[in-house]
Write a protein that holds these residues in place. Structure first.
Motif, PDB file in Angstrom:
ATOM      1  N   LYS A 135       0.824  -1.205   0.000  1.00 38.42           N
ATOM      2  CA  LYS A 135       0.000   0.000   0.000  1.00 38.42           C
ATOM      3  C   LYS A 135       0.851   1.244   0.000  1.00 38.42           C
ATOM      4  CE  LYS A 135      -4.295  -1.571   1.735  1.00 38.42           C
ATOM      5  NZ  LYS A 135      -5.518  -1.089   2.200  1.00 38.42           N
ATOM      6  N   GLN A 136       0.321   2.277  -0.654  1.00 41.00           N
ATOM      7  CA  GLN A 136       0.996   3.566  -0.707  1.00 41.00           C
ATOM      8  C   GLN A 136       0.989   4.191   0.675  1.00 41.00           C
ATOM      9  OE1 GLN A 136      -1.196   6.436  -2.908  1.00 41.00           O
ATOM     10  NE2 GLN A 136       0.358   7.990  -2.720  1.00 41.00           N
ATOM     11  N   PRO A 137       2.089   4.835   1.068  1.00 42.80           N
ATOM     12  CA  PRO A 137       2.088   5.515   2.355  1.00 42.80           C
ATOM     13  C   PRO A 137       1.010   6.591   2.377  1.00 42.80           C
ATOM     14  CG  PRO A 137       4.268   5.602   1.324  1.00 42.80           C
ATOM     15  CD  PRO A 137       3.329   4.971   0.370  1.00 42.80           C
ATOM     16  N   GLU A 138       0.357   6.681   3.498  1.00 42.59           N
ATOM     17  CA  GLU A 138      -0.699   7.686   3.612  1.00 42.59           C
ATOM     18  C   GLU A 138      -0.079   9.072   3.689  1.00 42.59           C
ATOM     19  OE1 GLU A 138      -4.220   8.701   6.731  1.00 42.59           O
ATOM     20  OE2 GLU A 138      -3.808   6.605   6.293  1.00 42.59           O
ATOM     21  N   VAL A 139      -0.592   9.961   2.880  1.00 38.45           N
ATOM     22  CA  VAL A 139      -0.083  11.331   2.850  1.00 38.45           C
ATOM     23  C   VAL A 139      -1.134  12.223   3.491  1.00 38.45           C
ATOM     24  CG1 VAL A 139       0.661  13.223   1.382  1.00 38.45           C
ATOM     25  CG2 VAL A 139       1.197  10.866   0.747  1.00 38.45           C
ATOM     26  N   THR A 140      -0.720  12.919   4.543  1.00 38.24           N
ATOM     27  CA  THR A 140      -1.682  13.765   5.244  1.00 38.24           C
ATOM     28  C   THR A 140      -1.422  15.239   5.011  1.00 38.24           C
ATOM     29  OG1 THR A 140      -0.324  13.651   7.229  1.00 38.24           O
ATOM     30  CG2 THR A 140      -2.131  12.064   7.049  1.00 38.24           C
ATOM     31  N   GLU A 141      -0.213  15.574   4.569  1.00 37.15           N
ATOM     32  CA  GLU A 141       0.107  16.982   4.338  1.00 37.15           C
ATOM     33  C   GLU A 141      -0.253  17.389   2.926  1.00 37.15           C
ATOM     34  OE1 GLU A 141       4.058  18.166   5.468  1.00 37.15           O
ATOM     35  OE2 GLU A 141       4.257  16.286   6.550  1.00 37.15           O
ATOM     36  N   GLN A 142      -0.662  18.605   2.744  1.00 40.32           N
ATOM     37  CA  GLN A 142      -0.890  19.166   1.422  1.00 40.32           C
ATOM     38  C   GLN A 142       0.306  20.027   1.053  1.00 40.32           C
ATOM     39  OE1 GLN A 142      -3.522  18.528  -0.617  1.00 40.32           O
ATOM     40  NE2 GLN A 142      -4.138  17.042   0.908  1.00 40.32           N
ATOM     41  N   ALA A 143       0.403  20.355  -0.225  1.00 47.59           N
ATOM     42  CA  ALA A 143       1.487  21.233  -0.663  1.00 47.59           C
ATOM     43  C   ALA A 143       1.353  22.570   0.059  1.00 47.59           C
ATOM     44  CB  ALA A 143       1.429  21.438  -2.170  1.00 47.59           C
ATOM     45  N   GLY A 144       2.461  23.097   0.440  1.00 45.87           N
ATOM     46  CA  GLY A 144       2.452  24.383   1.128  1.00 45.87           C
ATOM     47  C   GLY A 144       3.843  24.958   1.137  1.00 45.87           C
TER      48      GLY A 144
ATOM     49  N   ASP B 117      -3.799  17.296  -7.661  1.00 48.90           N
ATOM     50  CA  ASP B 117      -3.380  18.023  -6.475  1.00 48.90           C
ATOM     51  C   ASP B 117      -2.090  17.357  -6.002  1.00 48.90           C
ATOM     52  OD1 ASP B 117      -4.131  15.702  -5.037  1.00 48.90           O
ATOM     53  OD2 ASP B 117      -6.076  16.537  -4.496  1.00 48.90           O
ATOM     54  N   SER B 118      -1.725  17.502  -4.777  1.00 52.86           N
ATOM     55  CA  SER B 118      -0.434  16.978  -4.316  1.00 52.86           C
ATOM     56  C   SER B 118      -0.434  15.473  -4.064  1.00 52.86           C
ATOM     57  CB  SER B 118       0.019  17.708  -3.056  1.00 52.86           C
ATOM     58  OG  SER B 118      -0.890  17.465  -2.007  1.00 52.86           O
ATOM     59  N   VAL B 119      -1.582  14.815  -4.143  1.00 52.70           N
ATOM     60  CA  VAL B 119      -1.622  13.371  -3.896  1.00 52.70           C
ATOM     61  C   VAL B 119      -2.439  12.578  -4.920  1.00 52.70           C
ATOM     62  CG1 VAL B 119      -1.223  13.556  -1.408  1.00 52.70           C
ATOM     63  CG2 VAL B 119      -3.556  13.596  -2.294  1.00 52.70           C
ATOM     64  N   GLN B 120      -3.154  13.242  -5.803  1.00 50.06           N
ATOM     65  CA  GLN B 120      -4.044  12.531  -6.722  1.00 50.06           C
ATOM     66  C   GLN B 120      -4.028  13.175  -8.107  1.00 50.06           C
ATOM     67  OE1 GLN B 120      -7.945  11.968  -5.121  1.00 50.06           O
ATOM     68  NE2 GLN B 120      -8.672  10.829  -6.877  1.00 50.06           N
ATOM     69  N   ILE B 121      -4.221  12.326  -9.139  1.00 56.51           N
ATOM     70  CA  ILE B 121      -4.340  12.794 -10.515  1.00 56.51           C
ATOM     71  C   ILE B 121      -5.526  12.105 -11.165  1.00 56.51           C
ATOM     72  CG2 ILE B 121      -2.680  11.062 -11.346  1.00 56.51           C
ATOM     73  CD1 ILE B 121      -1.945  13.110 -13.576  1.00 56.51           C
TER      74      ILE B 121
END
Length: 167
Positions: A29-38, A95-99
């Protein structure tokens, strides 16, 4: 000839790096990403847009010397590339985690090789109106569906004068 040699060497290095990653398989599984670009985390698309992305894995199958690649235009939210036999292109939202790929198109020349034809058809089906989570790791752009790597693309510098245009 030199370009082909450089591309082959790059592919070998990318495949070696991919195979040597410890503790991570294509089914992990892909590591869960909780931060957004900033401010503390740059937008990954700034980096992605500067590179050409060569397909090195399709549905868990590693490809050698694949002619399939994508480039992304972050201003117009378009992608272009080559599916192996035909030019491909379309729109995307990200966005920073999805296309999400939209309105995927390609030229319609037949592949002479049945294997290349099937590989290109599979690639186009995987792009057409699909959404993926993604990450960039070890010089690869990994697209995930339900935690499984579906497409793995290896990073390469864009040609100096990119003559490839979207269909």
């Amino acid at each position: 000839m030199i370009t082909k040699l450089i591309l082959t060497a790059t592919t070998v290095v990318l495949l070696a790096n991919t195979c040597n990653r410890q503790g991570k398989t294509t089914n992990e599984k892909q590591p869960e990403v909780t931060e957004q670009a900033g401010a503390d985390r740059p937008d990954p698309w700034t980096f992605i847009a500067k590179k050409r992305w060569n397909l090195i894995q399709l549905n868990g199958t590693t490809l050698t010397q694949s002619p399939i690649w994508l480039e992304f235009d972050t201003v117009q939210k378009r992608f272009s590339g080559h599916g192996g036999c035909n030019r491909v292109g379309g729109n995307y939202e990200a966005d920073s985690v999805q296309i999400q790929f939209k309105q995927v198109i390609s030229t319609r020349m037949a592949c002479l090789d049945d294997t290349a034809n099937e590989r290109e058809s599979t690639f186009l089906r995987l792009l057409s109106d699909h959404s993926y989570t993604f990450d960039i790791a070890d010089q690869t752009l990994n697209l995930y569906d339900s935690g499984k790597v579906v497409l793995m693309l290896g990073m390469q510098d864009k040609p100096a004068a990119s003559t490839q245009a979207a269909p």
